[in-house]
Design a protein around this motif. Structure first.
Motif, PDB file in Angstrom:
ATOM      1  N   UNK A  40       8.757   6.553  11.029  1.00 48.07           N
ATOM      2  CA  UNK A  40       8.845   7.456   9.697  1.00 48.07           C
ATOM      3  C   UNK A  40       7.632   6.975   9.164  1.00 48.07           C
ATOM      4  N   UNK A  41       6.617   7.737   7.784  1.00 45.90           N
ATOM      5  CA  UNK A  41       5.910   6.881   7.441  1.00 45.90           C
ATOM      6  C   UNK A  41       5.306   7.346   5.797  1.00 45.90           C
ATOM      7  N   UNK A  42       5.079   6.556   4.705  1.00 50.04           N
ATOM      8  CA  UNK A  42       4.786   7.627   3.417  1.00 50.04           C
ATOM      9  C   UNK A  42       3.460   6.320   3.249  1.00 50.04           C
ATOM     10  N   UNK A  43       2.585   7.395   3.004  1.00 50.19           N
ATOM     11  CA  UNK A  43       1.706   6.496   2.374  1.00 50.19           C
ATOM     12  C   UNK A  43       1.189   7.314   0.514  1.00 50.19           C
ATOM     13  N   UNK A  44       0.907   6.660  -0.428  1.00 53.06           N
ATOM     14  CA  UNK A  44       0.815   6.835  -1.036  1.00 53.06           C
ATOM     15  C   UNK A  44      -0.109   6.361  -1.666  1.00 53.06           C
ATOM     16  N   UNK A  45      -1.028   7.198  -3.333  1.00 59.65           N
ATOM     17  CA  UNK A  45      -1.867   5.954  -3.757  1.00 59.65           C
ATOM     18  C   UNK A  45      -2.309   6.008  -5.237  1.00 59.65           C
ATOM     19  N   UNK A  46      -2.379   5.547  -5.628  1.00 57.05           N
ATOM     20  CA  UNK A  46      -2.383   5.815  -7.787  1.00 57.05           C
ATOM     21  C   UNK A  46      -4.118   5.538  -8.054  1.00 57.05           C
ATOM     22  N   UNK A  62      -1.326   2.875  -0.386  1.00 56.48           N
ATOM     23  CA  UNK A  62       0.070   1.102  -0.279  1.00 56.48           C
ATOM     24  C   UNK A  62       0.318   2.270   1.557  1.00 56.48           C
ATOM     25  N   UNK A  63       0.549   2.123   2.409  1.00 57.72           N
ATOM     26  CA  UNK A  63       1.448   2.975   3.958  1.00 57.72           C
ATOM     27  C   UNK A  63       2.426   1.956   4.164  1.00 57.72           C
TER      28      UNK A  63
END
Length: 70
Positions: A40-46, A62-63
């Motif tokens: 499971x891979x989740x990546x996001x940015x703000x 963040x990953x």
């Protein structure tokens, strides 16, 4: 991810990270990765404004990677 190809002092080309991770030649992934049942891979940015300048913006990235073995 892009793999980097290096030329050593003997004019031979090598993938240094592959050698460090013990990935066999001509393989695209580590043998250990083949044992993973789920990845499971989740990546996001703000996007944020920087404190000193209202016109300057930054991005906090963040990953998270979670692996479940067979």
């Amino acid at each position: 991810m892009e793999r980097r190809y290096y030329k050593d002092s003997n004019d031979e080309f090598r993938f240094l990270l592959d050698e460090y991770l013990n990935i066999p030649a001509n393989e695209r992934q580590s043998p250990a990765l083949k044992e993973i049942e789920h990845l499971f891979v989740e990546a996001d940015g703000i996007h944020i404004s920087l404190q000193k300048d209202d016109n300057e913006k930054g991005e906090l990235k963040q990953t998270i990677i979670i692996k479940k073995y067979l």
